[in-house]
Design an enzyme around this catalytic site. Sequence first.
Site, PDB file in Angstrom:
ATOM      1  N   ARG A  48      98.435 112.100  52.053  1.00  0.00           N
ATOM      2  CA  ARG A  48      97.998 110.697  52.031  1.00  0.00           C
ATOM      3  C   ARG A  48      96.581 110.534  51.479  1.00  0.00           C
ATOM      4  O   ARG A  48      96.275 109.517  50.863  1.00  0.00           O
ATOM      5  CB  ARG A  48      98.103 110.114  53.424  1.00  0.00           C
ATOM      6  CG  ARG A  48      99.569 110.069  53.861  1.00  0.00           C
ATOM      7  CD  ARG A  48      99.732 109.190  55.035  1.00  0.00           C
ATOM      8  NE  ARG A  48     101.099 109.223  55.535  1.00  0.00           N
ATOM      9  CZ  ARG A  48     101.475 108.710  56.689  1.00  0.00           C
ATOM     10  NH1 ARG A  48     100.576 108.117  57.449  1.00  0.00           N
ATOM     11  NH2 ARG A  48     102.715 108.768  57.078  1.00  0.00           N
ATOM     12  N   ASP A 159      97.340  94.428  64.297  1.00  0.00           N
ATOM     13  CA  ASP A 159      97.403  95.843  63.934  1.00  0.00           C
ATOM     14  C   ASP A 159      96.045  96.233  63.343  1.00  0.00           C
ATOM     15  O   ASP A 159      95.329  95.403  62.794  1.00  0.00           O
ATOM     16  CB  ASP A 159      98.522  96.112  62.917  1.00  0.00           C
ATOM     17  CG  ASP A 159      98.927  97.577  62.874  1.00  0.00           C
ATOM     18  OD1 ASP A 159      99.947  97.935  63.493  1.00  0.00           O
ATOM     19  OD2 ASP A 159      98.205  98.382  62.247  1.00  0.00           O
TER      20      ASP A 159
HETATM   21  C1  LIG Z   1     104.743 103.312  64.500  1.00  0.00           C
HETATM   22  S1  LIG Z   1     103.976 101.742  64.317  1.00  0.00           S
HETATM   23  C2  LIG Z   1     104.780 100.823  65.608  1.00  0.00           C
HETATM   24  C3  LIG Z   1     105.140  99.423  65.171  1.00  0.00           C
HETATM   25  C4  LIG Z   1     105.937  98.608  66.219  1.00  0.00           C
HETATM   26  N1  LIG Z   1     105.169  98.365  67.398  1.00  0.00           N
HETATM   27  C5  LIG Z   1     107.251  99.271  66.544  1.00  0.00           C
HETATM   28  O1  LIG Z   1     107.409  99.791  67.649  1.00  0.00           O
HETATM   29  O2  LIG Z   1     108.131  99.322  65.684  1.00  0.00           O
HETATM   30  C6  LIG Z   1     102.361 102.074  65.010  1.00  0.00           C
HETATM   31  C7  LIG Z   1     101.292 101.093  64.562  1.00  0.00           C
HETATM   32  O3  LIG Z   1     100.134 101.286  65.358  1.00  0.00           O
HETATM   33  C8  LIG Z   1      99.004 100.965  64.568  1.00  0.00           C
HETATM   34  N2  LIG Z   1      97.792 101.532  65.215  1.00  0.00           N
HETATM   35  C9  LIG Z   1      97.443 102.833  65.327  1.00  0.00           C
HETATM   36  N3  LIG Z   1      96.268 102.950  65.975  1.00  0.00           N
HETATM   37  C10 LIG Z   1      95.875 101.688  66.277  1.00  0.00           C
HETATM   38  C11 LIG Z   1      94.729 101.139  66.936  1.00  0.00           C
HETATM   39  N4  LIG Z   1      93.746 101.922  67.413  1.00  0.00           N
HETATM   40  N5  LIG Z   1      94.642  99.797  67.028  1.00  0.00           N
HETATM   41  C12 LIG Z   1      95.625  98.994  66.548  1.00  0.00           C
HETATM   42  N6  LIG Z   1      96.724  99.448  65.924  1.00  0.00           N
HETATM   43  C13 LIG Z   1      96.845 100.786  65.787  1.00  0.00           C
HETATM   44  C14 LIG Z   1      99.326 101.558  63.226  1.00  0.00           C
HETATM   45  O4  LIG Z   1      98.574 100.964  62.194  1.00  0.00           O
HETATM   46  C15 LIG Z   1     100.834 101.281  63.124  1.00  0.00           C
HETATM   47  O5  LIG Z   1     101.101 100.133  62.368  1.00  0.00           O
END
Ligand SMILES: C[S@@+](CC[C@H](N)C(=O)[O-])C[C@H]1O[C@@H](n2cnc3c(N)ncnc32)[C@H](O)[C@@H]1O
Length: 286
Positions: A48, A159
């Site tokens: 990435r 997010d």
């Molecule tokens: C795997 S996705 C999950 C999306 C959704 N909640 C679902 O269950 O399908 C995880 C998300 O967490 C976000 N994320 C990771 N660390 C974070 C943080 N410290 N604050 C806010 N978002 C975060 C990432 O950008 C990503 O879009």
Amino acid sequence: MTALAALPPDREMEFAFSESDHRAIADMVYAESGILLPESKAKLIYGRLARRLRACGLTNFPDYLAMIERDAAEKARAVDALTTNHTSFFRENHHFEHFREHLWPGFAQRLATGGRVRVWSAACSSGEEPYSLMMTIAGQDVRAAERLASQDFRLLATDLSPSVIATARAGRYPLDTTRAMPASMRQLWCRRVGDQDELHPALRATIAFRELNLLRSWPMKRPFDVIFCRNVMIYFDDATKTRLLSRFADQMVDGGTIFIGHAERIPPDVANRFRCIGRTAFQKVS
Ligand SMILES: C[S@@+](CC[C@H](N)C(=O)[O-])C[C@H]1O[C@@H](n2cnc3c(N)ncnc32)[C@H](O)[C@@H]1O
């Protein structure tokens, strides 16, 4: 740079990637987002960030690390590139069913009599989660979605990653993505625009999409009735999970509900604040 390589030399690899490069990146991402990037993620990091090195015209990781130290925007792009944004419409649908059967009847009544309902989709990625919730609430009724916009109902969807929030706000998805919706929902709520499906404006009108890092301060003042925080804590260590869940509890009404991901657990240090009320569904008790 240490002599040990995080990834063994490979003819395909354009840049050397040492253990100390890996450690420096993992430390930075942990400090910025709470996300753990252990050794098993070396390939992912390389893949990435190699793109970012190329985009910045650099030829090695130490120069890139020096650059992100002085350039906050590039640091944010690096963190964005390293988040895992996998999601889908109606993922872990049992949570939406729980919401529809156990929570919505009371909320609908409250809204009809001028009351307030607040829901937060925390770490919503590209928006499939909050849009699924909107479709769950409205069912097959566009006017029900439109009515919500005139009631005191707010769905906040946040997010860390600016790129996924931009996708969520646009409300346009590849056809492969919208195929995960039940056919009747897709027919009603999607309109084909070129090679994508655009979601109905009535769904988009009710959701406030915002960039927000869960580890930093939260601008929201009022408590939430429901929080979805699914499939993000899996990337955090127990200390971060405990702090976050304790802040969620503080930010919820008494008796509020939180949904977490299928592989996630409430750590023991904060377990006294929640009571299990279903599959990965918890009620705030203190
Ligand atoms: C795997 S996705 C999950 C999306 C959704 N909640 C679902 O269950 O399908 C995880 C998300 O967490 C976000 N994320 C990771 N660390 C974070 C943080 N410290 N604050 C806010 N978002 C975060 C990432 O950008 C990503 O879009």
